[in-house]
Design a protein around this motif. Structure first.
Motif, PDB file in Angstrom:
ATOM      1  N   GLY A 134      -5.948  51.818   0.351  1.00 37.87           N
ATOM      2  CA  GLY A 134      -5.311  51.734   1.657  1.00 37.87           C
ATOM      3  C   GLY A 134      -4.870  50.309   1.967  1.00 37.87           C
ATOM      4  O   GLY A 134      -3.748  50.084   2.444  1.00 37.87           O
ATOM      5  N   VAL A 137      -1.825  49.330  -0.415  1.00 36.94           N
ATOM      6  CA  VAL A 137      -0.501  49.854  -0.083  1.00 36.94           C
ATOM      7  C   VAL A 137       0.008  49.317   1.251  1.00 36.94           C
ATOM      8  O   VAL A 137       1.215  49.190   1.450  1.00 36.94           O
ATOM      9  CB  VAL A 137      -0.441  51.398  -0.097  1.00 36.94           C
ATOM     10  CG1 VAL A 137      -0.674  51.932  -1.480  1.00 36.94           C
ATOM     11  CG2 VAL A 137      -1.403  52.000   0.890  1.00 36.94           C
ATOM     12  N   ALA A 138      -0.941  48.972   2.146  1.00 33.25           N
ATOM     13  CA  ALA A 138      -0.494  48.407   3.421  1.00 33.25           C
ATOM     14  C   ALA A 138       0.138  47.036   3.205  1.00 33.25           C
ATOM     15  O   ALA A 138       1.112  46.678   3.857  1.00 33.25           O
ATOM     16  CB  ALA A 138      -1.670  48.295   4.382  1.00 33.25           C
ATOM     17  N   ARG A 141       3.950  47.305   1.785  1.00 31.79           N
ATOM     18  CA  ARG A 141       4.586  48.376   2.528  1.00 31.79           C
ATOM     19  C   ARG A 141       5.967  48.682   1.959  1.00 31.79           C
ATOM     20  O   ARG A 141       6.716  47.774   1.600  1.00 31.79           O
ATOM     21  CB  ARG A 141       4.719  47.944   3.977  1.00 31.79           C
ATOM     22  CG  ARG A 141       4.877  49.105   4.890  1.00 31.79           C
ATOM     23  CD  ARG A 141       5.024  48.637   6.288  1.00 31.79           C
ATOM     24  NE  ARG A 141       5.348  49.808   7.099  1.00 31.79           N
ATOM     25  CZ  ARG A 141       5.681  49.740   8.358  1.00 31.79           C
ATOM     26  NH1 ARG A 141       5.734  48.594   8.959  1.00 31.79           N
ATOM     27  NH2 ARG A 141       5.970  50.837   9.011  1.00 31.79           N
ATOM     28  N   ASP A 146       3.462  52.405  -2.333  1.00 30.38           N
ATOM     29  CA  ASP A 146       3.259  52.918  -0.985  1.00 30.38           C
ATOM     30  C   ASP A 146       3.813  54.330  -0.857  1.00 30.38           C
ATOM     31  O   ASP A 146       3.180  55.214  -0.290  1.00 30.38           O
ATOM     32  CB  ASP A 146       3.935  51.971   0.009  1.00 30.38           C
ATOM     33  CG  ASP A 146       3.564  52.304   1.442  1.00 30.38           C
ATOM     34  OD1 ASP A 146       2.517  52.936   1.641  1.00 30.38           O
ATOM     35  OD2 ASP A 146       4.327  51.941   2.346  1.00 30.38           O
ATOM     36  N   CYS A 149       1.702  56.767  -2.696  1.00 26.11           N
ATOM     37  CA  CYS A 149       0.465  56.987  -1.971  1.00 26.11           C
ATOM     38  C   CYS A 149       0.693  57.904  -0.783  1.00 26.11           C
ATOM     39  O   CYS A 149      -0.139  58.758  -0.474  1.00 26.11           O
ATOM     40  CB  CYS A 149      -0.062  55.647  -1.488  1.00 26.11           C
ATOM     41  SG  CYS A 149      -1.807  55.637  -1.478  1.00 26.11           S
ATOM     42  N   ARG A 235      -5.042  56.841   4.506  1.00 25.53           N
ATOM     43  CA  ARG A 235      -4.085  56.870   5.590  1.00 25.53           C
ATOM     44  C   ARG A 235      -4.523  55.981   6.753  1.00 25.53           C
ATOM     45  O   ARG A 235      -3.735  55.207   7.297  1.00 25.53           O
ATOM     46  CB  ARG A 235      -3.981  58.317   6.041  1.00 25.53           C
ATOM     47  CG  ARG A 235      -2.847  58.580   6.930  1.00 25.53           C
ATOM     48  CD  ARG A 235      -2.753  60.041   7.173  1.00 25.53           C
ATOM     49  NE  ARG A 235      -1.756  60.254   8.185  1.00 25.53           N
ATOM     50  CZ  ARG A 235      -1.357  61.448   8.555  1.00 25.53           C
ATOM     51  NH1 ARG A 235      -1.856  62.496   7.979  1.00 25.53           N
ATOM     52  NH2 ARG A 235      -0.464  61.577   9.486  1.00 25.53           N
ATOM     53  N   ARG A 238      -4.676  52.192   5.784  1.00 28.13           N
ATOM     54  CA  ARG A 238      -3.314  51.665   5.755  1.00 28.13           C
ATOM     55  C   ARG A 238      -2.822  51.393   7.178  1.00 28.13           C
ATOM     56  O   ARG A 238      -2.324  50.310   7.484  1.00 28.13           O
ATOM     57  CB  ARG A 238      -2.398  52.665   5.053  1.00 28.13           C
ATOM     58  CG  ARG A 238      -0.969  52.199   4.936  1.00 28.13           C
ATOM     59  CD  ARG A 238      -0.112  53.261   4.261  1.00 28.13           C
ATOM     60  NE  ARG A 238       1.277  52.864   4.216  1.00 28.13           N
ATOM     61  CZ  ARG A 238       2.134  53.093   5.198  1.00 28.13           C
ATOM     62  NH1 ARG A 238       1.743  53.702   6.289  1.00 28.13           N
ATOM     63  NH2 ARG A 238       3.397  52.688   5.085  1.00 28.13           N
TER      64      ARG A 238
END
Lengths: 351, 283
Positions: A134, A137-138, A141, A146, A149, A235, A238
């Motif tokens: 999380g 991928v944050a 972005r 991302d 994911c 989720r 992120r």
């Protein structure tokens, strides 16, 4: 030296506050449990079928039926029966299973380690994987990682766990023959039963063969049960990181010249982690509920499988026992999340 | 209608949401035109000579243990799915929204009670409560719908409650009160229109969730009963013939997956468009 001392006393006060807070939360759950018992209990009396008939069987004579009715206390008024059930519940007696003819409590306790092992494995796996993914991928972005994911999280929340279970069983277990298809351990493997948790038992007795065998058996069911948990955690982590990145404090910290890793893992993660923690608390309840179907698919000898069988057998005491067990598990999960939240964010306690 | 145009535009810019929208649209079309789309309309007839056949040009998805065409049964199953989702969510709306509105708008002992009751319902995993309800009643699709509605309404009442409470102190409601409007009039004519968008989003996501739970109930034997072509039930039947017959288990599950994903994507997209503040949701 003085500031240090002050800090210590502050810590002590905080610990005490935390304890009081936990107790307060604990009492909040008591009415929920009582209501859960009430819902389950009174539902029983809404059924068109007479429970006595179910126990005594279709060919019982009038006398036999009456005897059963008295034996189970079903001839007493409803509120008397309910208060009796409540008292028995707090003494740890959940009645006898119509199907196994054993006390429901005993059945649940015997099967609990299997379910807890499975639930713990899937939750731990999804937390240990989900939070780093999380964050990752944050920070990237809209990169391909991302997007990938996002697809996995959307898919993971949409898939029916029993179907996923059947599919991994079929493809990874049967066609590719990578993992065992069902059960907790290969029949015939020697393992001394100490705690009921096979992994712990195997480690305690230094039985590496059994340890890896159990671990292999755990992979498919834990993955099936854990995928929605993983999706939820990714989720919310992120989202939390993205929200924190927008706040001013990150801008200042960046201006202070903090290194990227310190910034992310010390400052951002701490404030971003609250959303996933709340979710993890809820996921503990979800894991218990999801265990019914997943354990059924993988023939896992746990509480969920027991519940799945009792449902088909109309074993009412067992179903009610299972409902209570999951209610308690849910309350404990929420409580743990509350405490974890209070540890991360001290403001929670004084609220 | 002009004020809605930017929404529509923005909605169609979100590729996932559009994708979800088209999945749901095709689900509805498939359900409506099932008799014309399905290769055979006799989905209950047993053909033992054709049992457990792999996918072929005659049976695109293969046949099941009774020799019935799986493609036709999956197509007819979409009808059951839609009926379950629409009635269960509709009933929860019918129950949850007025309760939430009432509890949020008028602060008295009754509204406190409503809040506590929905708290209790929310604190139990839906599947477990639904199983408890469905297990004591006679297992059927009706029971499953009843169980799902009884367990989903608190989501709506909780949502509406929070909104109604914040609206209650807003100026325009105070003005309406000063004009002498009756409480039901204020609640249904002035408060309700302002909470309708979160309700729509919640319903969309709730539909996907309800379909998933309904399928789990079918799989566990407390939902639809044979010979119904319900997807969860079909999966339970298919499980007995594994690992030989992969097609029997693959297609009904794929149908559940696609539909639930459609609702989730549509719900997410709607939320992003209508209410960007709520970008991270619960479910």
């Amino acid at each position: 030296m003085k500031p240090c001392k002050e800090k210590q006393s502050f810590k002590g006060v905080h610990c005490l506050k935390l304890l009081v807070y936990s107790f307060k939360r604990l009492f909040y759950f008591l009415p929920i449990l009582v209501c859960l018992i009430a819902i389950g209990f009174f539902l029983f009396y809404l059924i068109p079928a007479d429970p006595v008939r179910l126990i005594a069987g279709p060919y019982a004579t009038q006398e036999q039926t009456e005897k059963v009715r008295q034996q189970y206390g079903l001839d007493k008024p409803l509120h008397v029966q309910f208060s009796k059930y409540l008292i028995r519940f707090f003494h740890g007696d959940l009645g006898t299973s119509i199907y196994t003819h054993r006390p429901v409590m005993e059945d649940l306790i015997n099967r609990a380690p299997a379910t807890l092992e499975l639930g713990f494995a899937s939750l731990m796996g999804s937390i240990l994987l989900g939070i780093p993914v999380g964050v990752f991928v944050a920070l990237r972005r809209n990169s391909w990682a991302d997007h990938l994911c996002r697809a996995i999280t959307i898919g993971g929340l949409a898939v029916a766990s029993f179907w996923l279970g059947i599919m991994v069983q079929l493809y990874l277990g049967y066609y590719l023959d990578l993992f065992p298809i069902g059960g907790r351990i290969t029949p015939g493997t020697l393992l001394k039963n100490l705690t009921g948790f096979y992994l712990i038992d195997a480690l305690l007795t230094l039985n590496m063969k059994a340890f890896f065998d159990t671990l292999l058996h755990l992979v498919l069911p834990a993955t099936t049960l854990g995928l929605p948990c993983f999706a939820t955690i990714v989720r919310f982590t992120r989202g939390g990181v993205l929200d924190t990145l927008k706040s001013d404090c990150v801008l200042y910290e960046r201006a202070m010249g903090l290194s990227r890793s310190v910034l992310v893992y010390k400052y951002i993660l701490r404030s971003a982690i609250t959303a996933p923690i709340v979710q993890i608390g809820l996921l503990i309840g979800y894991t218990i509920a999801g265990a019914i179907v997943v354990e059924k698919v993988f023939a896992w000898p746990g509480v969920g499988n027991f519940a799945a069988t009792s449902i088909i057998m109309f074993d009412y005491n067992a179903i009610l026992g299972f409902t209570l067990w999951s209610g308690i598990a849910f309350c404990i999960g929420t409580l743990l999340a509350d405490i974890a939240l209070a540890l991360v964010d001290p403001r929670e306690v004084s609220r | 209608m002009i004020s809605y145009m930017p929404w529509v535009k923005q909605f169609f810019r979100d590729r996932l949401a559009v994708f979800g929208f088209f999945i749901i649209l095709s689900l509805i079309l498939v359900a409506i035109f099932a008799p014309y789309l399905a290769p055979t309309t006799s989905i209950y007839d047993v053909h033992l000579s054709e049992r457990l056949q792999p996918p072929s040009s005659r049976h695109l998805f293969g046949t099941d243990s009774q020799g019935r065409d799986i493609l036709s049964r999956v197509i007819y199953g979409s009808r059951i799915t839609i009926v379950i989702a629409v009635i269960a969510i509709g009933a929860s709306l019918f129950l949850g929204v007025p309760l939430g509105l009432f509890a949020g708008y008028s602060q008295n002992w009754l509204s406190g009670t409503i809040q506590r009751i929905s708290d209790i319902f929310l604190s139990i995993p839906q599947l477990i409560l639904a199983i408890a309800i469905a297990a004591v009643l006679k297992p059927s699709i009706t029971t499953a719908i009843l169980a799902l509605s009884l367990t989903y309404w608190p989501w709506f009442s909780r949502l509406v409650y929070a909104q109604a409470r914040s609206l209650k102190v807003s100026t325009f409601i105070e003005a309406t009160q000063a004009l002498g409007a009756s409480t039901p009039r204020i609640i249904f004519l002035h408060v309700l229109p302002n909470v309708i968008t979160p309700i729509i989003i919640r319903s969309t996501i709730g539909m996907g969730y309800t379909i998933l739970t309904a399928a789990a109930l079918g799989f566990l034997g407390v939902g639809a009963q044979p010979p119904s072509p319900e997807w969860g039930l079909t999966l339970a039947e298919a499980r007995e013939f594994l690992p030989k017959t992969w097609w029997f288990a693959l297609f009904p599950g794929l149908a559940i997956f696609t539909v639930v994903m459609g609702f989730n994507m549509l719900g997410d997209g709607l939320r992003d468009v209508i209410d960007p503040r709520l970008r991270i949701s619960r479910k």
